[in-house]
Each structure stands twice: as C-alpha cells, then as structure tokens.
Design an enzyme around this catalytic site. Structure first.
Site, mmCIF file in Angstrom:
data_model
loop_
_atom_site.group_PDB
_atom_site.id
_atom_site.type_symbol
_atom_site.label_atom_id
_atom_site.label_comp_id
_atom_site.label_asym_id
_atom_site.label_seq_id
_atom_site.Cartn_x
_atom_site.Cartn_y
_atom_site.Cartn_z
ATOM 1 N N ASN A 1 16.140 -1.984 16.680
ATOM 2 C CA ASN A 1 17.194 -2.933 16.310
ATOM 3 C C ASN A 1 18.471 -2.261 15.820
ATOM 4 O O ASN A 1 19.269 -2.872 15.100
ATOM 5 C CB ASN A 1 16.682 -3.941 15.276
ATOM 6 C CG ASN A 1 16.100 -3.281 14.038
ATOM 7 O OD1 ASN A 1 16.325 -2.104 13.779
ATOM 8 N ND2 ASN A 1 15.349 -4.043 13.264
ATOM 9 N N ARG B 1 19.539 -1.315 2.477
ATOM 10 C CA ARG B 1 18.546 -1.879 1.570
ATOM 11 C C ARG B 1 19.233 -2.275 0.269
ATOM 12 O O ARG B 1 20.095 -1.553 -0.249
ATOM 13 C CB ARG B 1 17.418 -0.879 1.279
ATOM 14 C CG ARG B 1 16.462 -0.668 2.459
ATOM 15 C CD ARG B 1 15.680 -1.920 2.804
ATOM 16 N NE ARG B 1 14.732 -1.749 3.890
ATOM 17 C CZ ARG B 1 14.979 -1.994 5.173
ATOM 18 N NH1 ARG B 1 16.176 -2.416 5.543
ATOM 19 N NH2 ARG B 1 14.031 -1.840 6.079
ATOM 20 N N GLN C 1 12.955 -9.264 -1.879
ATOM 21 C CA GLN C 1 13.093 -10.204 -0.780
ATOM 22 C C GLN C 1 11.809 -11.008 -0.618
ATOM 23 O O GLN C 1 10.740 -10.389 -0.658
ATOM 24 C CB GLN C 1 13.414 -9.466 0.539
ATOM 25 C CG GLN C 1 14.809 -8.917 0.584
ATOM 26 C CD GLN C 1 15.183 -8.321 1.938
ATOM 27 O OE1 GLN C 1 16.246 -7.748 2.080
ATOM 28 N NE2 GLN C 1 14.331 -8.441 2.943
ATOM 29 N N HIS D 1 17.991 -11.730 5.257
ATOM 30 C CA HIS D 1 17.830 -10.486 6.025
ATOM 31 C C HIS D 1 17.651 -10.832 7.511
ATOM 32 O O HIS D 1 16.545 -11.054 7.990
ATOM 33 C CB HIS D 1 16.615 -9.718 5.498
ATOM 34 C CG HIS D 1 16.561 -8.303 5.949
ATOM 35 N ND1 HIS D 1 15.728 -7.372 5.376
ATOM 36 C CD2 HIS D 1 17.237 -7.626 6.911
ATOM 37 C CE1 HIS D 1 15.881 -6.200 5.970
ATOM 38 N NE2 HIS D 1 16.803 -6.340 6.909
#
Length: 379
Positions: A147, A285, A314, A333
């Site tokens: 990704n 992050r 998260q 996210h």
C-alpha cells in the site's frame, strides 16, 4: 496506523539472540488461522472487491477450508473476554492489520503455545511486540510494498488540503455560509514551498516523486542517504540533522516507522524547532508524536495545521485531543486500505500462507522477524 523500509535489502539483523525454537515453516496437519479485521457492516455488499473486512476475511476462507484448515475471523480484539482471547491458546497463525490493530503483547505471545506465524495484512507491524516475538522464535511478516502508493497519494492530498486551507471552505458550504476572506487569509500555493519528509523509504520516496512537479524545494532526513542518481532524479536534498531541517520546512511529512527510537520523536521541544506556521502530515504512526504537544501547538498557532490518519491508540477514543484541536484534517486510519491496496495485501497474505504450508521461504523483504532477528527498520 504507517511502514517504511529504509534499505532495499529487507533484513539487517542484530547479532544472534537466544530464543525458543518454533518452526519457521508449518508443522504437519490442519492449522487454526485467526484474522482480525474491521467490520464493514452494510458497506461490505457495496463492492465485491472490499476484501479487507471481517465479512470477506481477505477472500481466503474457501481456499483455506478446502485444504482442511480452520479460519476464524473477528473484529473483537480488546479485553480478557474478547473473541481473539478465546483462540490465542491454540491458534497457529494470526493475521492482523494496522487499520484495526490487534495488539500482540508479550503476555499474549506467552499464552499462544501453538503460534508459529504472525502476518500483517498491510505494512507496519509495530502493533506486535517484536522483541517478544523474536525471543519466542516466531516468524513475523508483512506484505511489503502493498500500500505504499496508496499512502503516498493520500499524503499528497493532505499536504494540499492544509496548504490551501480547504476544509474551512468545505464546512462553509455545508453550513450554508459564504465568506471567502475567512479562507483566503491563510491559503497558499504549494509551489516554491519547502517540504521535508522525515523518512525516505518506499513511501517517502514516492511522496517526493509526486511532489517534484509542484516545483517545491524538497528535503529529506533518513538514516541512509539515497544513491546520488536517484537523489538527482527526484530533486531532493539530504538533511543529516533532523533538528537542522525542521526550521527550513513549510511542510513536514512523517514517513518513519514506529520504533523505540522514534516513539515520541516529535515532543514539545522538537515541535518548537519547527518553523512557525508550518503544517505537519503524519500517516506513519500516531505514537511518533506527543499527542498533547501537537494539540497545544495547533491551538497556539505555532503549527498552522495537522493532518493524518494514524492515532494512538486505535480506534481513537472519543475524547482524543486531536479530534477537537483547531486546523486539523484528521481521519480514521484509511490511507493504506483503499480497494486497490486491499487486493494487493490480500494476495500477499495468501501467497505467504501458501508458502508457509509448503515449507517455502517468503520474499525476503517481507520478513520483520525471522529466526530471532529483527528487520533493520525496527532496530
């Protein structure tokens, strides 16, 4: 929820460490595989390629079960009574994702007596206690490169959203307002601005390549300097000293993995070294930033805007300061879980499982922990 490879060779290792002996490849027999993903609910039926959710489980259920393996998929990952905890003691493989991270702690690893393999569907395995995994002799791998395009494109979008002061105009339209001056007084062109990336691995390099046509001044800080030919092609200048780079930047983009060295890297003191009025984009992050320091800098105006899709923890709690600070363009996210990225990391997970069952090695760049040793970006 962010991660970056800083060397083309995949594994640069520590010296040998003592670790328990677990099989690098699959032991014989049927395997119990557990996947932890986010729920898509009604959205699952809107796109047949939406494979990165609980409802589709990477699209590998039929393949796994046809070979006699058991496949458990859940989104329930927190607390002593969650669904994941029920399967820890006898699972052989755990598939997790940075977008809905199941935190694999040392305590969980100790309970997982049959566990042999930890796979990340995506990139960035910092939700796993990698030292504990290495000491237990586990293999940890991710779908390297799956990704990187998705995240780099998203970063470029966020840079433009902040620099052009886009969100206030969008909110005006929704609220039935029309006040050009309220937007224009802090909207700028990207051309001619200095953009610095903290980290220039696979994502950082792609971001710099995409910024080049905007005629920006491009800087990068990294452990390793690019090859001269690539550096010239991209048009970026290496900055060895991070603190010397920050005051030069109108835009700062975080592209470094979360390690013990980078956790809290941008604290109050480091943020104070940034140019007043700079904007920051962080899709790496959340824990790289000091949460309250970012909120305070946005509130004071020292940082003119902050955008990203990564938080700590998260999912972000409802009272997370970044939800309410001014001039933010935060999202859940999402940057690395486009449909295209999902198809790539689903295919990568299936390929590694197939190799695992056959006793074959993975592509070398996918290993994060192998035979008690950590990949270079996590050292």
């Amino acid at each position: 929820m962010a991660m970056r490879k800083v060397a083309e060779s995949a594994i640069r290792t520590l010296g040998s460490r003592s670790c328990q002996s677990r099989q690098l490849h699959a032991t014989p027999g049927s395997k119990k595989i557990v996947g932890v993903f986010y729920k898509a609910r009604e959205h699952a039926e809107k796109n047949p390629n939406f494979v990165g959710c609980v409802e589709r489980g990477l699209g590998i259920r039929e393949w796994l079960e046809s070979q006699g393996h058991k496949y458990i998929v859940t989104d329930d990952k927190e607390g002593p009574n969650c669904e994941l905890e029920k399967h820890i003691s006898d699972m052989h493989v755990l598939i997790t994702t940075p977008f809905h991270p199941a935190y694999v702690t040392e305590e969980r690893i100790k309970k997982a007596k049959n566990l042999e393999l930890l796979l990340t569907a995506g990139i960035g395995s910092d939700h796993i206690d990698l030292n504990a995994a290495a000491n237990a002799g586990l293999t940890v791998a991710e779908v390297t490169g799956s990704n990187v395009v998705s995240v780099a494109e998203d970063e470029l979008m966020r840079v433009l959203i902040l620099v052009r002061n886009f969100l206030p105009g969008y909110h005006q339209v929704i609220n039935g307002e029309w006040d050009v001056a309220a937007i224009a007084h802090r909207a700028y062109d990207l051309e001619g601005k200095t953009v610095g990336t903290v980290g220039a691995g696979r994502i950082g390099k792609r971001l710099l390549q995409r910024l080049k046509p905007f005629n920006c001044n491009l800087l990068y800080h990294d452990r390793l300097q690019m090859e001269p030919e690539l550096e010239k092609q991209i048009g970026a200048k290496f900055e060895e000293d991070l603190d010397a780079m920050l005051p030069k930047c109108d835009v700062i983009v975080i592209n470094t993995p979360l390690t013990e060295k980078t956790r809290g890297l941008f604290d109050k003191e480091r943020i104070a070294k940034c140019k007043k009025g700079a904007v920051i984009v962080n899709n790496a992050r959340g824990a790289i930033m000091d949460t309250q320091a970012v909120a305070d800098a946005c509130s004071s105006g020292h940082i003119a805007g902050y955008s990203g899709d990564v938080w700590y923890p998260q999912p972000a709690p409802k009272d997370h300061p970044w939800r309410y600070m001014p001039n933010q363009a935060m999202t859940p996210h999402i940057s690395g879980t486009t449909i295209d990225a999902q198809l790539r990391y689903a295919a990568g997970v299936k390929d590694m499982l197939d190799r695992y069952f056959k006793g074959e090695d993975f592509p070398s760049q996918n290993y994060i922990v192998k035979e008690g040793k950590l990949a270079s970006q996590y050292l």
